[in-house]
Design a protein around this motif. Structure first.
Motif, PDB file in Angstrom:
ATOM      1  N   ARG A 233      13.089  -7.461  11.331  1.00 27.36           N
ATOM      2  CA  ARG A 233      12.527  -6.491  10.394  1.00 27.36           C
ATOM      3  C   ARG A 233      11.008  -6.404  10.562  1.00 27.36           C
ATOM      4  N   VAL A 234      10.596  -5.800  11.658  1.00 29.20           N
ATOM      5  CA  VAL A 234       9.178  -5.596  11.943  1.00 29.20           C
ATOM      6  C   VAL A 234       9.022  -4.211  12.571  1.00 29.20           C
ATOM      7  N   PRO A 235       7.794  -3.660  12.600  1.00 29.47           N
ATOM      8  CA  PRO A 235       7.581  -2.401  13.308  1.00 29.47           C
ATOM      9  C   PRO A 235       7.912  -2.547  14.795  1.00 29.47           C
ATOM     10  N   ARG A 236       8.262  -1.418  15.431  1.00 29.95           N
ATOM     11  CA  ARG A 236       8.682  -1.458  16.835  1.00 29.95           C
ATOM     12  C   ARG A 236       7.616  -2.077  17.743  1.00 29.95           C
ATOM     13  N   ALA A 237       6.343  -1.712  17.548  1.00 32.45           N
ATOM     14  CA  ALA A 237       5.283  -2.229  18.411  1.00 32.45           C
ATOM     15  C   ALA A 237       5.175  -3.750  18.300  1.00 32.45           C
TER      16      ALA A 237
END
Length: 507
Positions: free
Chosen positions: A346-350
């Motif tokens: 659960r983190v941003p794609r980058a």
């Protein structure tokens, strides 16, 4: 209509997976903030030709030469047979990648995210984890090889000898370049694929021209033809080493394409985009090996190829080797980031990409500074992973052939009772077909690094096993079992199809 259906069902999405309404692929040079959620029709763009440049970029590495060298040195083929094997193995396997990419155009999501509809939200965890392990493995091989090339380059230009600090610096340079491109995301990758591929492609052609001058043509033309079994095994070997390794990533790059893009063009672009560089490189590797078998046995193929060239060609050759590996690695890293998100990170794609390259760096440090042997054990491990990946391909191909329609909101709904929850989170018919295919493939597989045998299936020394076709058995069994057992309504599919599904099938 599909967009309105998505909006109506948005309340069922996992908040960690949901994207801001303004999320897009971004412009070239800006960070793509979209994760694994399906791309709405209004944000789709591009042409089938993008897949040509994508797969050309993934395969311009000069390391395609050792693949061809093994056809002559270990399979006993002559040059004409090797060229035939190169065409059928590479073009054919990437046509399969193109076929699997159609799901990305259709569902607008990465390959392993779309796979949730086939295996269930929990059942999809197995194929996704295997795919991520394979990705990080090939990335580590590319990173380590590129660092060796960069070490050789700085030694030639500056006279600096290899040291721990310099090794770490070379690893960081390559990983930094990979992170920059993969972290920015889809729009930048598509731009880089086209223009950098042209530059590195031309440089590779120059290097290849000098390598042709080293060919012993008398030995090449006098070589006898190998057995038909060697040709069949060679096709399987090339397919496994090229297109099959990318089969579970094709949809990642096709998901931004409009639905109106003809599927035939996408398949053709994929097949020839990869086929052109691969056929040239594999054929040249076969030519080189016909006169000198050292390339096929080299533990450091970058150094082996460099030794065949005039000394003044070292700099352009090493730049070409570094650039070709970067083109392949940034694609693999982008897909790995999406795969990590599909696993539930659960983190941003980058940030997922950044975590992936951090693991890649640690792997490079281990193999360059600690481990005594790198290529043997690691490539053997990755060969084993080809069996479950091929089993996944077999199941997904049959499922797609039946006209699978994807529910965008349900793909992101990981809660109990969701449309793709099925039975306890598993779509049993797909999971069981996948498991049966893995077992069948391993029966014909032997994993060994030199004399160190890790695993031997009971039928590993039959013709199929000896010729390394356990992955092909897995694909065939996966497709066959799922074709027989995969019919009938699912527990979660007793309701009538949604309007969005009916419209998708009509398309």
């Amino acid at each position: 209509m599909a967009d309105s259906t998505t909006n109506e069902l948005a309340g069922t999405q996992d908040p960690a997976d949901a994207a801001p309404a303004a999320d897009t692929a971004g412009a070239v040079g800006s960070v793509e903030t979209r994760g694994i959620e399906p791309v709405p029709d209004g944000e789709r763009h591009g042409h089938a030709s993008q897949m040509f440049w994508t797969w050309f970029a993934a395969n311009i590495s000069i390391l395609g030469l050792p693949l061809g060298a093994t056809l002559v040195a270990f399979r006993g083929l002559n040059i004409w047979q090797a060229v035939l094997v190169a065409v059928l193995g590479s073009v054919g396997s990437f046509a399969l990648v193109g076929v699997l990419s159609l799901a990305g155009k259709k569902g607008g999501a990465p390959a392993l995210t779309l796979s949730r509809a086939v295996f269930g939200q929990r059942g999809n965890a197995g194929p996704t984890l295997i795919s991520w392990l394979s990705r990080i493995g090939w990335e580590t091989i590319s990173t380590t090889t590129a660092a060796y090339a960069l070490l050789a380059l700085v030694r030639w230009v500056f006279g600096w000898e290899r040291s721990t600090v310099l090794t770490l610096l070379c690893l960081l340079v390559f990983i930094g370049c990979t992170l920059l491109i993969s972290g920015l995301g889809h729009a930048t990758i598509m731009w880089i694929n086209k223009w950098a591929t042209v530059a590195f492609g031309i440089l590779n052609l120059v290097v290849m021209g000098f390598l042709v001058a080293t060919v012993d043509w008398d030995k090449v033309l006098d070589a006898r033809a190998g057995p038909v079994s060697g040709v069949v095994a060679g096709i399987g070997f090339i397919a496994a080493g090229t297109g099959i390794g990318w089969a579970n990533a094709g949809a990642d790059y096709a998901r931004y394409l409009p639905r109106s893009v003809p599927g035939g063009r996408l398949i053709t672009a994929s097949a020839f985009g990869a086929g052109i560089p691969l056929v040239l490189l594999i054929s040249l590797g076969s030519l080189l090996s016909a006169g000198d078998g050292t390339l096929a046995q080299a533990s450091d193929p970058v150094a082996a190829i460099n030794g065949m060239l005039p000394s003044w060609m070292a700099v352009p050759y090493l730049i070409a080797a570094f650039g070709g590996l970067l083109m392949s690695n940034h694609l693999s890293t982008y897909s790995a980031g999406l795969t990590m998100l599909t696993l539930g990170l659960r983190v941003p794609r980058a940030l997922a990409v950044a975590l992936d390259v951090a693991l890649m760096f640690l792997g490079g440090v281990y193999f360059m500074l600690i481990a005594k042997d790198f290529y043997g054990p690691f490539t053997t491990f990755l060969t084993l992973l080809a069996v479950p990946i091929s089993a996944w391909v077999g199941v997904v191909l049959v499922d797609s052939a039946r006209g699978r329609a994807y529910d965008p909101a349900a793909l992101m709904d990981t809660a109990r009772g969701g449309r793709y929850w099925y039975t306890g989170g598993f779509r049993l018919r797909a999971v069981l077909a996948w498991a049966a295919a893995i077992v069948s493939g391993l029966l014909f597989t032997e994993a060994a690094a030199g004399e160190d045998v890790w695993f031997t299936g009971p039928w590993a020394h039959t013709w199929l096993g000896t010729n390394g076709l356990g992955w092909a058995v897995a694909m065939a069994v996966g497709a066959g079992v799922y074709a027989v057992c995969g019919r009938g309504p699912d527990p979660a599919r007793t309701e009538s199809p949604s309007a969005a599904e009916l419209e998708e099938v009509a398309r």
